[in-house]
Write a protein that holds these residues in place. Structure first.
Motif, PDB file in Angstrom:
ATOM      1  N   UNK A 160       2.888  23.340 -31.835  1.00  0.00           N
ATOM      2  CA  UNK A 160       3.082  23.018 -33.511  1.00  0.00           C
ATOM      3  C   UNK A 160       2.940  24.834 -33.423  1.00  0.00           C
ATOM      4  N   UNK A 161       4.289  25.374 -33.641  1.00  0.00           N
ATOM      5  CA  UNK A 161       4.490  26.813 -34.252  1.00  0.00           C
ATOM      6  C   UNK A 161       4.205  26.409 -35.736  1.00  0.00           C
ATOM      7  N   UNK A 221      12.808  19.582 -18.426  1.00  0.00           N
ATOM      8  CA  UNK A 221      11.863  20.700 -19.165  1.00  0.00           C
ATOM      9  C   UNK A 221      13.094  20.883 -19.677  1.00  0.00           C
ATOM     10  N   UNK A 222      13.907  19.979 -20.065  1.00  0.00           N
ATOM     11  CA  UNK A 222      14.725  20.447 -21.703  1.00  0.00           C
ATOM     12  C   UNK A 222      13.780  20.583 -23.127  1.00  0.00           C
ATOM     13  N   UNK A 223      14.167  21.682 -23.769  1.00  0.00           N
ATOM     14  CA  UNK A 223      13.170  21.423 -25.073  1.00  0.00           C
ATOM     15  C   UNK A 223      14.181  21.039 -26.423  1.00  0.00           C
ATOM     16  N   UNK A 224      13.266  20.337 -26.958  1.00  0.00           N
ATOM     17  CA  UNK A 224      13.219  19.671 -28.666  1.00  0.00           C
ATOM     18  C   UNK A 224      12.709  20.474 -29.094  1.00  0.00           C
ATOM     19  N   UNK A 225      13.095  20.698 -30.990  1.00  0.00           N
ATOM     20  CA  UNK A 225      12.678  20.635 -31.884  1.00  0.00           C
ATOM     21  C   UNK A 225      13.087  20.067 -32.891  1.00  0.00           C
ATOM     22  N   UNK A 226      11.951  20.142 -34.394  1.00  0.00           N
ATOM     23  CA  UNK A 226      11.846  19.460 -34.591  1.00  0.00           C
ATOM     24  C   UNK A 226      10.629  19.543 -36.608  1.00  0.00           C
ATOM     25  N   UNK A 227      11.511  19.599 -37.291  1.00  0.00           N
ATOM     26  CA  UNK A 227      10.712  19.955 -39.030  1.00  0.00           C
ATOM     27  C   UNK A 227       9.826  19.029 -39.423  1.00  0.00           C
ATOM     28  N   UNK A 228      10.520  17.749 -38.956  1.00  0.00           N
ATOM     29  CA  UNK A 228       9.334  16.233 -39.612  1.00  0.00           C
ATOM     30  C   UNK A 228       8.357  16.138 -39.330  1.00  0.00           C
ATOM     31  N   UNK A 229       7.280  15.958 -40.200  1.00  0.00           N
ATOM     32  CA  UNK A 229       6.054  15.622 -40.022  1.00  0.00           C
ATOM     33  C   UNK A 229       6.188  14.084 -39.948  1.00  0.00           C
ATOM     34  N   UNK A 230       7.327  13.454 -40.344  1.00  0.00           N
ATOM     35  CA  UNK A 230       6.817  11.563 -40.249  1.00  0.00           C
ATOM     36  C   UNK A 230       7.739  11.746 -38.847  1.00  0.00           C
ATOM     37  N   UNK A 231       8.349  12.587 -37.958  1.00  0.00           N
ATOM     38  CA  UNK A 231       8.314  12.007 -36.655  1.00  0.00           C
ATOM     39  C   UNK A 231       7.469  13.163 -35.644  1.00  0.00           C
ATOM     40  N   UNK A 284       6.764  24.328 -36.326  1.00  0.00           N
ATOM     41  CA  UNK A 284       8.368  24.069 -36.153  1.00  0.00           C
ATOM     42  C   UNK A 284       7.267  23.273 -34.924  1.00  0.00           C
ATOM     43  N   UNK A 285       7.991  22.574 -34.647  1.00  0.00           N
ATOM     44  CA  UNK A 285       7.012  21.283 -33.793  1.00  0.00           C
ATOM     45  C   UNK A 285       8.330  21.721 -32.181  1.00  0.00           C
ATOM     46  N   UNK A 286       7.805  21.384 -31.076  1.00  0.00           N
ATOM     47  CA  UNK A 286       8.608  21.732 -30.458  1.00  0.00           C
ATOM     48  C   UNK A 286       8.249  20.891 -28.823  1.00  0.00           C
ATOM     49  N   UNK A 287       8.750  20.108 -28.511  1.00  0.00           N
ATOM     50  CA  UNK A 287       8.531  19.084 -27.289  1.00  0.00           C
ATOM     51  C   UNK A 287       9.183  19.471 -26.477  1.00  0.00           C
ATOM     52  N   UNK A 288       8.369  19.551 -24.724  1.00  0.00           N
ATOM     53  CA  UNK A 288       9.415  19.511 -23.771  1.00  0.00           C
ATOM     54  C   UNK A 288       9.689  18.153 -22.777  1.00  0.00           C
TER      55      UNK A 288
END
Length: 127
Positions: A51-52, A74-84, A66-70
């Motif tokens: 979490x950044x 090794x792929x990185x995904x991002x979202x700003x969605x708090x519900x997700x 901004x939430x980053x998920x690996x």
């Protein structure tokens, strides 16, 4: 400062290389682009998240997370969605802490918002 990024939390100890990769937001795929009316869900095997806190004076909302998920590839995904992310974090933390290493994957699903007509929200679901 016009633009600043600070690491708030991570699910694992991040190496210097991890920190640089995770903070390169433009290289991460936005989760909301992976689900649409044509594709109802997207599944992946998460291995870590971070979490950044972002401060960007040129954005409409100058301070945001901004939430980053690996994933396991090794792929990185991002979202700003708090519900997700709230639901994702609950799934991830519970499976890591309580499942004795049982493999798991998470689906990203898009649903109509109950509050905003014509808008959608992202949700996480354990597969």
């Amino acid at each position: 400062m016009e633009y600043e990024v600070k690491l708030r939390e991570a699910s694992k100890e991040l190496t210097a290389r991890d920190k640089i990769r995770y903070k390169n937001f433009s290289a991460a795929v936005a989760l909301d682009t992976l689900v649409s009316d044509d594709k109802e869900s997207f599944s992946f095997v998460p291995t870590a998240y971070a979490i950044f806190d972002v401060h960007n004076e040129h954005a409409e909302n100058t301070d945001y997370p901004l939430y980053i998920i690996e994933d396991s590839a090794g792929n990185l995904y991002k979202t700003g969605s708090l519900s997700f992310f709230g639901r994702f974090k609950d799934i991830f933390d519970t499976m890591i802490e309580e499942s004795d290493g049982e493999p798991f994957s998470v689906s990203v699903i898009k649903r109509p918002s109950a509050r905003y007509k014509g808008k959608y929200i992202l949700l996480a679901q354990l597969d």
